[in-house]
Design an enzyme around this catalytic site. Structure first.
Site, PDB file in Angstrom:
ATOM      1  N   HIS A   1     -25.801  28.027 -43.204  1.00 21.45           N
ATOM      2  CA  HIS A   1     -26.659  28.887 -42.376  1.00 21.45           C
ATOM      3  C   HIS A   1     -28.118  28.658 -42.792  1.00 21.45           C
ATOM      4  O   HIS A   1     -28.407  28.435 -43.974  1.00 21.45           O
ATOM      5  CB  HIS A   1     -26.253  30.346 -42.581  1.00 21.45           C
ATOM      6  CG  HIS A   1     -26.870  31.268 -41.573  1.00 21.45           C
ATOM      7  ND1 HIS A   1     -28.174  31.673 -41.644  1.00 21.45           N
ATOM      8  CD2 HIS A   1     -26.362  31.831 -40.459  1.00 21.45           C
ATOM      9  CE1 HIS A   1     -28.446  32.463 -40.619  1.00 21.45           C
ATOM     10  NE2 HIS A   1     -27.361  32.570 -39.871  1.00 21.45           N
TER      11      HIS A   1
ATOM     12  N   GLU B   1     -27.822  26.592 -34.151  1.00 22.30           N
ATOM     13  CA  GLU B   1     -28.624  27.798 -34.334  1.00 22.30           C
ATOM     14  C   GLU B   1     -30.085  27.439 -34.587  1.00 22.30           C
ATOM     15  O   GLU B   1     -30.473  27.211 -35.746  1.00 22.30           O
ATOM     16  CB  GLU B   1     -28.110  28.589 -35.550  1.00 22.30           C
ATOM     17  CG  GLU B   1     -26.760  29.229 -35.366  1.00 22.30           C
ATOM     18  CD  GLU B   1     -26.649  30.515 -36.174  1.00 22.30           C
ATOM     19  OE1 GLU B   1     -26.201  31.503 -35.620  1.00 22.30           O
ATOM     20  OE2 GLU B   1     -27.052  30.520 -37.351  1.00 22.30           O
TER      21      GLU B   1
HETATM   22  C1  PEP Z   1     -27.242  34.376 -37.231  1.00 24.29           C
HETATM   23  O1  PEP Z   1     -27.960  34.666 -38.177  1.00 24.29           O
HETATM   24  O2  PEP Z   1     -26.253  33.618 -37.385  1.00 24.29           O
HETATM   25  C2  PEP Z   1     -27.588  34.919 -35.929  1.00 24.29           C
HETATM   26  C3  PEP Z   1     -27.114  34.308 -34.883  1.00 24.29           C
HETATM   27  O3  PEP Z   1     -28.398  36.013 -35.927  1.00 24.29           O
HETATM   28  P1  PEP Z   1     -28.902  36.859 -34.653  1.00 24.29           P
HETATM   29  O4  PEP Z   1     -27.732  36.997 -33.709  1.00 24.29           O
HETATM   30  O5  PEP Z   1     -29.347  38.159 -35.211  1.00 24.29           O
HETATM   31  O6  PEP Z   1     -30.004  36.068 -34.033  1.00 24.29           O
END
Ligand code: PEP
Length: 222
Positions: free
Chosen positions: A96, A145
């Site tokens: 992450h 992400e």
């Molecule tokens: C995450 O940290 O994996 C994430 C997707 O956070 P958020 O949904 O708060 O953007």
């Protein structure tokens, strides 16, 4: 029908009683659908109780961790090895961006953790911030992400997320499943999972609220 993953990343939130409260609300409301895989990733301290509550309630929920050790059992103070975690979890988030930033995790460490997971029957969900970040060998589940979308309320567009997911599949293997993460909520989840190359979502902030998470699952299953 393609698999759809909905993965709740609680980060460093919820004590055991808050975690059990969430399970008791969400568990009975998860739509039972063969292709829908709903996973909750609590803190290490809540894993055991969460697993027990899901088993007792017979809920269609899987348990995941947010990290694991790059090493096996042994003299690695503070680390949680895959060989011990696999009695509690079926999946783990790895790499992450918060771990890459705050704990200086390298691609090499993430690759070692991936091998530990794979060798111990745990599905590694490796987070990449763009299509240039390497996907470790053997990894079959990737989370795209973008850093600027995490916790900002500013998600990527479904169309662009689809393009990035397609690039990842082209670069590695068509059999890789790609989920999207970054400011997902019940209002935008449907458009994301409808994209051809997107196999679900990783949800941070919106997963903390039981009612909102139930909505996310219901919207996806409609
Ligand atoms: C995450 O940290 O994996 C994430 C997707 O956070 P958020 O949904 O708060 O953007």
């Amino acid at each position: 029908m393609k698999d759809i993953w909905i993965i709740a990343n609680w980060k460093s939130n919820k004590n055991i009683s808050e975690a059990l409260d969430w399970i008791s609300q969400v568990g009975p409301k998860i739509p039972k659908q063969d292709n829908l895989k709903v996973v909750v990733c609590p803190t290490f301290s809540a894993l055991s109780e969460v697993k027990k509550a899901i088993t007792v309630g017979n809920f269609p929920l899987l348990v995941g961790a947010q990290d694991l050790s790059p090493f096996g059992i042994g003299a690695y103070t503070g680390e949680e090895p895959a060989e011990l975690l696999n009695q509690l979890i079926t999946l783990t988030i790895l790499g992450h961006s918060e771990r890459r930033q705050n704990f200086r995790e390298s691609d090499e460490t993430i690759a070692k953790k991936t091998q530990q997971a794979l060798g111990n029957n745990i599905t590694p969900l490796v987070c990449v911030q763009n299509e240039e970040i390497p996907v470790p060998e053997g990894c079959k589940l990737v989370a795209y992400e973008p850093i600027w979308a995490i916790g900002t309320g500013n998600p990527d567009t479904p169309e662009n997320a689809n393009v990035v997911a397609e690039k990842i599949k082209q670069q590695y293997s068509a059999s890789i499943e790609v989920v999207y993460g970054g400011s997902v909520h019940s209002g935008n989840v449907k458009d994301l999972v409808m994209q051809e190359n997107i196999n679900g979502v990783l949800v941070g902030s919106a997963s903390l609220d039981a009612e909102e998470f139930i909505k996310i699952c219901q919207v996806v299953s409609e």
